[in-house]
Design a protein around this motif. Structure first.
Motif, PDB file in Angstrom:
ATOM      1  N   LEU A  46       0.825  -1.201   0.000  1.00  0.00           N
ATOM      2  CA  LEU A  46       0.000   0.000   0.000  1.00  0.00           C
ATOM      3  C   LEU A  46       0.865   1.259   0.000  1.00  0.00           C
ATOM      4  CD1 LEU A  46      -2.717  -1.028   2.620  1.00  0.00           C
ATOM      5  CD2 LEU A  46      -2.884  -1.086   0.120  1.00  0.00           C
ATOM      6  N   THR A  47       0.333   2.329  -0.535  1.00  0.00           N
ATOM      7  CA  THR A  47       0.982   3.634  -0.501  1.00  0.00           C
ATOM      8  C   THR A  47       0.462   4.361   0.728  1.00  0.00           C
ATOM      9  OG1 THR A  47       1.106   3.678  -2.906  1.00  0.00           O
ATOM     10  CG2 THR A  47       1.339   5.784  -1.765  1.00  0.00           C
ATOM     11  N   LEU A  48       1.357   4.861   1.564  1.00  0.00           N
ATOM     12  CA  LEU A  48       0.962   5.494   2.817  1.00  0.00           C
ATOM     13  C   LEU A  48       1.041   7.007   2.738  1.00  0.00           C
ATOM     14  CD1 LEU A  48       2.793   3.249   5.441  1.00  0.00           C
ATOM     15  CD2 LEU A  48       0.500   3.006   4.513  1.00  0.00           C
ATOM     16  N   ALA A  49       0.144   7.655   3.421  1.00  0.00           N
ATOM     17  CA  ALA A  49       0.212   9.102   3.629  1.00  0.00           C
ATOM     18  C   ALA A  49       0.717   9.296   5.049  1.00  0.00           C
ATOM     19  CB  ALA A  49      -1.166   9.733   3.450  1.00  0.00           C
ATOM     20  N   SER A  50       1.941   9.785   5.176  1.00  0.00           N
ATOM     21  CA  SER A  50       2.538  10.010   6.490  1.00  0.00           C
ATOM     22  C   SER A  50       3.638  11.044   6.341  1.00  0.00           C
ATOM     23  CB  SER A  50       3.107   8.703   7.064  1.00  0.00           C
ATOM     24  OG  SER A  50       4.262   8.311   6.359  1.00  0.00           O
ATOM     25  N   GLU A  51       4.321  11.337   7.419  1.00  0.00           N
ATOM     26  CA  GLU A  51       5.399  12.318   7.380  1.00  0.00           C
ATOM     27  C   GLU A  51       6.585  11.847   6.538  1.00  0.00           C
ATOM     28  OE1 GLU A  51       6.507   9.537  10.671  1.00  0.00           O
ATOM     29  OE2 GLU A  51       4.643  10.362   9.871  1.00  0.00           O
ATOM     30  N   VAL A  52       6.662  10.559   6.261  1.00  0.00           N
ATOM     31  CA  VAL A  52       7.818  10.002   5.561  1.00  0.00           C
ATOM     32  C   VAL A  52       7.938  10.540   4.134  1.00  0.00           C
ATOM     33  CG1 VAL A  52       8.942   7.873   4.796  1.00  0.00           C
ATOM     34  CG2 VAL A  52       7.765   7.946   6.998  1.00  0.00           C
ATOM     35  N   GLY A  53       6.834  10.652   3.420  1.00  0.00           N
ATOM     36  CA  GLY A  53       6.882  11.153   2.049  1.00  0.00           C
ATOM     37  C   GLY A  53       7.466  12.551   1.974  1.00  0.00           C
ATOM     38  N   ALA A  54       7.078  13.408   2.903  1.00  0.00           N
ATOM     39  CA  ALA A  54       7.608  14.775   2.940  1.00  0.00           C
ATOM     40  C   ALA A  54       9.076  14.781   3.359  1.00  0.00           C
ATOM     41  CB  ALA A  54       6.788  15.625   3.900  1.00  0.00           C
ATOM     42  N   PHE A  55       9.472  13.839   4.195  1.00  0.00           N
ATOM     43  CA  PHE A  55      10.861  13.744   4.645  1.00  0.00           C
ATOM     44  C   PHE A  55      11.773  13.277   3.509  1.00  0.00           C
ATOM     45  CE2 PHE A  55      14.349  11.254   6.507  1.00  0.00           C
ATOM     46  CZ  PHE A  55      14.954  12.245   7.266  1.00  0.00           C
ATOM     47  N   ILE A  56      11.316  12.269   2.737  1.00  0.00           N
ATOM     48  CA  ILE A  56      12.114  11.720   1.639  1.00  0.00           C
ATOM     49  C   ILE A  56      12.342  12.765   0.550  1.00  0.00           C
ATOM     50  CG2 ILE A  56      12.110  10.049  -0.259  1.00  0.00           C
ATOM     51  CD1 ILE A  56      10.646   8.128   1.607  1.00  0.00           C
ATOM     52  N   ASP A  57      11.292  13.507   0.209  1.00  0.00           N
ATOM     53  CA  ASP A  57      11.398  14.490  -0.873  1.00  0.00           C
ATOM     54  C   ASP A  57      10.751  15.798  -0.445  1.00  0.00           C
ATOM     55  OD1 ASP A  57      11.448  15.953  -3.203  1.00  0.00           O
ATOM     56  OD2 ASP A  57      10.749  14.317  -4.472  1.00  0.00           O
ATOM     57  N   PRO A  58      11.506  16.678   0.216  1.00  0.00           N
ATOM     58  CA  PRO A  58      10.951  17.941   0.700  1.00  0.00           C
ATOM     59  C   PRO A  58      10.387  18.829  -0.420  1.00  0.00           C
ATOM     60  CG  PRO A  58      13.080  17.531   1.711  1.00  0.00           C
ATOM     61  CD  PRO A  58      12.890  16.501   0.635  1.00  0.00           C
ATOM     62  N   VAL A  59      10.944  18.737  -1.623  1.00  0.00           N
ATOM     63  CA  VAL A  59      10.427  19.525  -2.751  1.00  0.00           C
ATOM     64  C   VAL A  59       9.029  19.037  -3.130  1.00  0.00           C
ATOM     65  CG1 VAL A  59      10.791  20.153  -5.167  1.00  0.00           C
ATOM     66  CG2 VAL A  59      12.736  20.072  -3.589  1.00  0.00           C
ATOM     67  N   ALA A  60       8.846  17.729  -3.193  1.00  0.00           N
ATOM     68  CA  ALA A  60       7.529  17.165  -3.516  1.00  0.00           C
ATOM     69  C   ALA A  60       6.512  17.512  -2.439  1.00  0.00           C
ATOM     70  CB  ALA A  60       7.624  15.648  -3.677  1.00  0.00           C
ATOM     71  N   ALA A  61       6.988  17.704  -1.209  1.00  0.00           N
ATOM     72  CA  ALA A  61       6.095  18.002  -0.091  1.00  0.00           C
ATOM     73  C   ALA A  61       5.369  19.331  -0.273  1.00  0.00           C
ATOM     74  CB  ALA A  61       6.860  18.002   1.218  1.00  0.00           C
ATOM     75  N   THR A  62       5.895  20.188  -1.115  1.00  0.00           N
ATOM     76  CA  THR A  62       5.250  21.483  -1.341  1.00  0.00           C
ATOM     77  C   THR A  62       4.664  21.596  -2.753  1.00  0.00           C
ATOM     78  OG1 THR A  62       7.352  22.464  -2.015  1.00  0.00           O
ATOM     79  CG2 THR A  62       6.765  22.642   0.316  1.00  0.00           C
ATOM     80  N   ALA A  63       4.681  20.508  -3.499  1.00  0.00           N
ATOM     81  CA  ALA A  63       4.151  20.517  -4.872  1.00  0.00           C
ATOM     82  C   ALA A  63       2.642  20.762  -4.861  1.00  0.00           C
ATOM     83  CB  ALA A  63       4.467  19.202  -5.564  1.00  0.00           C
ATOM     84  N   ASP A  64       2.147  21.320  -5.952  1.00  0.00           N
ATOM     85  CA  ASP A  64       0.722  21.619  -6.075  1.00  0.00           C
ATOM     86  C   ASP A  64      -0.108  20.405  -6.478  1.00  0.00           C
ATOM     87  OD1 ASP A  64       1.129  24.261  -5.391  1.00  0.00           O
ATOM     88  OD2 ASP A  64       1.372  24.902  -7.469  1.00  0.00           O
ATOM     89  N   GLU A  65       0.534  19.280  -6.695  1.00  0.00           N
ATOM     90  CA  GLU A  65      -0.187  18.072  -7.075  1.00  0.00           C
ATOM     91  C   GLU A  65       0.194  16.920  -6.157  1.00  0.00           C
ATOM     92  OE1 GLU A  65       1.264  16.212 -10.813  1.00  0.00           O
ATOM     93  OE2 GLU A  65       2.586  17.947 -10.860  1.00  0.00           O
ATOM     94  N   LEU A  66      -0.705  15.967  -6.052  1.00  0.00           N
ATOM     95  CA  LEU A  66      -0.464  14.778  -5.241  1.00  0.00           C
ATOM     96  C   LEU A  66       0.493  13.867  -5.996  1.00  0.00           C
ATOM     97  CD1 LEU A  66      -1.316  13.379  -2.628  1.00  0.00           C
ATOM     98  CD2 LEU A  66      -3.122  12.267  -3.918  1.00  0.00           C
ATOM     99  N   MET A  67       1.542  13.430  -5.318  1.00  0.00           N
ATOM    100  CA  MET A  67       2.564  12.603  -5.947  1.00  0.00           C
ATOM    101  C   MET A  67       2.906  11.426  -5.048  1.00  0.00           C
ATOM    102  SD  MET A  67       4.979  15.829  -7.054  1.00  0.00           S
ATOM    103  CE  MET A  67       6.408  14.867  -7.344  1.00  0.00           C
ATOM    104  N   THR A  68       3.344  10.335  -5.669  1.00  0.00           N
ATOM    105  CA  THR A  68       3.863   9.203  -4.914  1.00  0.00           C
ATOM    106  C   THR A  68       5.375   9.332  -4.852  1.00  0.00           C
ATOM    107  OG1 THR A  68       2.057   7.774  -5.645  1.00  0.00           O
ATOM    108  CG2 THR A  68       4.028   6.688  -4.802  1.00  0.00           C
ATOM    109  N   VAL A  69       5.911   9.264  -3.642  1.00  0.00           N
ATOM    110  CA  VAL A  69       7.355   9.341  -3.413  1.00  0.00           C
ATOM    111  C   VAL A  69       7.810   7.936  -3.032  1.00  0.00           C
ATOM    112  CG1 VAL A  69       9.152  10.376  -1.990  1.00  0.00           C
ATOM    113  CG2 VAL A  69       7.130  11.715  -2.600  1.00  0.00           C
ATOM    114  N   VAL A  70       8.842   7.449  -3.703  1.00  0.00           N
ATOM    115  CA  VAL A  70       9.334   6.099  -3.432  1.00  0.00           C
ATOM    116  C   VAL A  70      10.664   6.180  -2.701  1.00  0.00           C
ATOM    117  CG1 VAL A  70      10.037   3.913  -4.469  1.00  0.00           C
ATOM    118  CG2 VAL A  70       8.173   5.224  -5.496  1.00  0.00           C
TER     119      VAL A  70
END
Length: 98
Positions: A46-70
């Motif tokens: 499963l793809t999780l929504a948590s603080e980890v996605g923003a931690f892995i890619d801080p630039v994606a964390a502020t993007a205007d679109e929903l993205m999956t960070v691996v």
């Protein structure tokens, strides 16, 4: 998380429809929550929504679109929202996550 075969077992009245429903897990500290997140990520894929996605890619964390960070080290998938802060929850709401 209950698999479709388990949900259709004798006496069960629950059937999960991934096209209509979003599973939500509320992590309560010291209650095996980290283990549950790892099972959801690594066993169920499963793809999780948590603080980890923003931690892995801080630039994606502020993007205007929903993205999956691996996570390049583990292959785990996370959304680019931080659900541990009021701002992150508002962001998740704006993306209609739940």
């Amino acid at each position: 998380i209950i698999s479709r075969s388990e949900s259709q077992s004798e006496g069960s009245k629950f059937e999960f429809d991934p096209t209509q429903e979003t599973p939500i897990f509320w992590h309560v500290p010291r209650s095996a929550g980290t283990t549950m997140k790892e099972i959801a990520t690594f066993c169920y894929g499963l793809t999780l929504a948590s603080e980890v996605g923003a931690f892995i890619d801080p630039v994606a964390a502020t993007a205007d679109e929903l993205m999956t960070v691996v996570d390049a080290n583990t292959g785990a998938k996370y959304l680019n929202v931080d659900t541990t802060s009021p701002e992150g929850l508002e962001r998740a709401k704006n993306f209609h996550l739940a």
